[in-house]
Design an enzyme around this catalytic site. Sequence first.
Site, PDB file in Angstrom:
ATOM      1  N   TRP A 140      29.257  41.430 -11.202  1.00  0.00           N
ATOM      2  CA  TRP A 140      28.715  42.599 -11.936  1.00  0.00           C
ATOM      3  C   TRP A 140      28.858  43.719 -10.915  1.00  0.00           C
ATOM      4  O   TRP A 140      28.101  43.756  -9.945  1.00  0.00           O
ATOM      5  CB  TRP A 140      27.270  42.317 -12.308  1.00  0.00           C
ATOM      6  N   ASP A 141      29.839  44.548 -11.083  1.00  0.00           N
ATOM      7  CA  ASP A 141      30.161  45.490 -10.021  1.00  0.00           C
ATOM      8  C   ASP A 141      29.544  46.861 -10.283  1.00  0.00           C
ATOM      9  O   ASP A 141      29.866  47.521 -11.270  1.00  0.00           O
ATOM     10  CB  ASP A 141      31.689  45.609  -9.868  1.00  0.00           C
ATOM     11  N   ASN A 142      28.663  47.261  -9.367  1.00  0.00           N
ATOM     12  CA  ASN A 142      27.999  48.567  -9.513  1.00  0.00           C
ATOM     13  C   ASN A 142      28.711  49.671  -8.742  1.00  0.00           C
ATOM     14  O   ASN A 142      28.136  50.728  -8.509  1.00  0.00           O
ATOM     15  CB  ASN A 142      26.549  48.462  -9.024  1.00  0.00           C
ATOM     16  N   ASN A 146      29.993  47.886 -14.087  1.00  0.00           N
ATOM     17  CA  ASN A 146      28.867  48.597 -14.713  1.00  0.00           C
ATOM     18  C   ASN A 146      29.027  50.059 -14.273  1.00  0.00           C
ATOM     19  O   ASN A 146      28.595  50.427 -13.191  1.00  0.00           O
ATOM     20  CB  ASN A 146      27.557  48.008 -14.183  1.00  0.00           C
ATOM     21  N   ASP A 159      17.411  40.454 -13.953  1.00  0.00           N
ATOM     22  CA  ASP A 159      17.466  41.412 -12.841  1.00  0.00           C
ATOM     23  C   ASP A 159      16.323  42.417 -12.970  1.00  0.00           C
ATOM     24  O   ASP A 159      15.802  42.644 -14.060  1.00  0.00           O
ATOM     25  CB  ASP A 159      18.819  42.136 -12.827  1.00  0.00           C
ATOM     26  N   ASP A 160      15.976  43.003 -11.834  1.00  0.00           N
ATOM     27  CA  ASP A 160      14.987  44.082 -11.762  1.00  0.00           C
ATOM     28  C   ASP A 160      13.671  43.743 -12.453  1.00  0.00           C
ATOM     29  O   ASP A 160      13.188  44.517 -13.299  1.00  0.00           O
ATOM     30  CB  ASP A 160      15.575  45.380 -12.350  1.00  0.00           C
ATOM     31  N   TYR A 175      20.217  38.882  -7.279  1.00  0.00           N
ATOM     32  CA  TYR A 175      21.606  38.958  -7.733  1.00  0.00           C
ATOM     33  C   TYR A 175      22.554  39.541  -6.688  1.00  0.00           C
ATOM     34  O   TYR A 175      23.705  39.844  -6.974  1.00  0.00           O
ATOM     35  CB  TYR A 175      21.719  39.763  -9.043  1.00  0.00           C
TER      36      TYR A 175
END
Length: 702
Positions: free
Chosen positions: A233-235, A268, A129-130, A174
């Site tokens: 992946w929960d932000n 997260n 990611d990123d 993602y």
Amino acid sequence: MSKRAGAKGGVQRRFISGVVEGFYGRPWTMEQRTELFKREQKWGLNTYLYAPKDDYKHRMYWRDLYSAEEAEQLIALISAAKTHDVEFVYAISPGLDITFSNPREVAALKRKLDQVKEFGCRSFSLLFDDIETEMCAADKQAFSSFAHAQVSITNEVYQHLGEPHTFLFCPTDYCAAFCTPTVSQSSYLHTVGDKLLPGIDILWTGPKVVSHKISVESIEEVSSVLKRPPVIWDNIHANDYDPQRLFLGPYKDRPTDLIPKLRGVLTNPNCEFYPNFVAIHTLSTWCKAFVDGAQRDVEMTGDEDQDPYYSPQKALTLALTDWLQEFLSTDQPGGKPLKRSALKQGRKRKDPSDEEPMHTDMAEGSYVPGPGENPLYTAEPLTLDDLKLLSELFYLPYEHGPTARAMLQEVDWLKKHSCDVSAETDKRAEWCSRAQHFDDMCEAVVQMFNRLSNAPNRSILYDLYNYICDIKSGVGLARAYVKTLGGRGRPSAQLMNDDPEPWGFRGGLSGEFQRMLPCHGNRDLFRHPPMTAVYCIRPYCPEDKTEVQRISREMQRGEANVPLVMQPPLLGDVLSGGDIPPSPQCALVLEDEMGMCGYALALTDVKPAAAKIQRGVNDPVFKDYPSLLTLQVLPRVTDPSPAKRMIGHLLSSIKSSGSGGVLCEVRHSDRRSLNFYTKLGSFKPVKMDDLPQDVIVMGTNL
Ligand code: GDL
């Protein structure tokens, strides 16, 4: 927790649930992580993904092996996870600078993961990611796409490690927003789905990086491309992107119907460890809505229309009730709560005869004030209501809690109706009563701050401190402002002082930049309660003419109490009156459940409209702004977004017709339209000769 989602190598795969330490900024300490494992075990969560973005050896210096001292710490951590039945997944992010096609790079990655395997870790993850999506020349030669490069190294490492039971891959795309052109047509995701070995699970953050909602349909769509259910992946509670935000609201807007469609959920959360109590506790409640494949938690069977198996409200109350106990238990050596100066904090002093001080566990020989002396400072204990208020002030990224919304709405109303202060008695009384109500709400925030800052658990307090100071000051400014509106405050005191203290102009340089932006302070999202109405924007057709005329008349009548015939016509009236048809692709109407409630019409060439109402067609303004736009939306539509959408649509149609600018006309008295165009930011007043007196022209270049 349920065991489902099939078997892998004959071993049942449990639903992955827990926490990813995946944010930017200061990583958590080893002690905090160990504390996390205890909590996860207690609450039935089973996984921890180690992925702290700013840990040197996780990302920036991913090739470097751990030193003996670091190894010792990691070994202890991995073993602590085991003790608490938490699966420790070690993640590495090599994407900043890895050359995928270089065997030495692949070897470096294997060497690093082998080292962590020696520490006792059995589960791994590769994160992409990123990162920059452009491959270097060497990789371009070796791989047909970035996805192929990532998949190749991931499969190789996975096999090298002996196909671990848990192996997670985070794609570069993602979330749906990153996919080009869409999830179902993303060649990147298709390659990942087709080529990544089936035992590898894939992380996914939902429609966006920070997803407001995650729907079952969206997960079905991505699962079919990925050929496996994703691990979310929960932000939702991540706050690393804004130093003024903290999220203490419940896990929300993810229907529990998702659970059987997912491989797992990892949150997260906030960078600060202790305030994550609510995020993790409520996630665990959510996961329990689905036990052993189907059976639901009876207690959670809520009365909410939305999800009968999970109520965010109830989950929040459960979490806050448990959290309160933690606040009230001291974390100070020797268990002594701290004493603070009451005067400095500006808190109430009590008469010693009133009540025993709360802190009765002072060491022997502690000071007891005599008659006539200052009473000892006493701290009221924190309450569940305080924590509810705290959570509502720092709720979720797309939603303030009900109290916070109510406070914003009150200030908005008090501002709009401030002229009522000098009006007749009834109106004034209403204004004053609402101002008092707002003042009471502000006082509750101050009292909550006082009780929080006296809570015996200092670690939680310190993690919260900056945020609660900030909200206390913000609320304090609004409170002073409302007093000024009501003629009670001294305007110079806090708000209009020529030489204010630094806390009178908050936010530093970043705050100043924000104040310079057109939409500063006007977050429509929070000003109005979240939308429940559903709007439809559709192309205008000739049969809409009478309805458009009706709306146009209604709006003109509403703004100025002047009979229509007395008002000079606007250029836009030619369009809304149906005298000239709008240009192709340049006409939209807005509908809600009651019918048509707005329109947006445009003419790519304004001149026929000018001629129609006897305005000069050779005005130089028409050179810069050759097109015309008119828009009206009935007042029952309080949400400005449909109007913004219509404008956006029309501007792009006009632009594609070759026009370089658009103008619109608004009457002085039409505050709502003026406000709307001003807030859009792109429209500016344009000087034009021979305008009727009460007309303003606004224009934007395309
Ligand atoms: C991200 C980052 C994450 C960060 C979050 C919120 C993923 C997969 N990566 O994009 O590290 O904390 O946004 O800012 O979410």
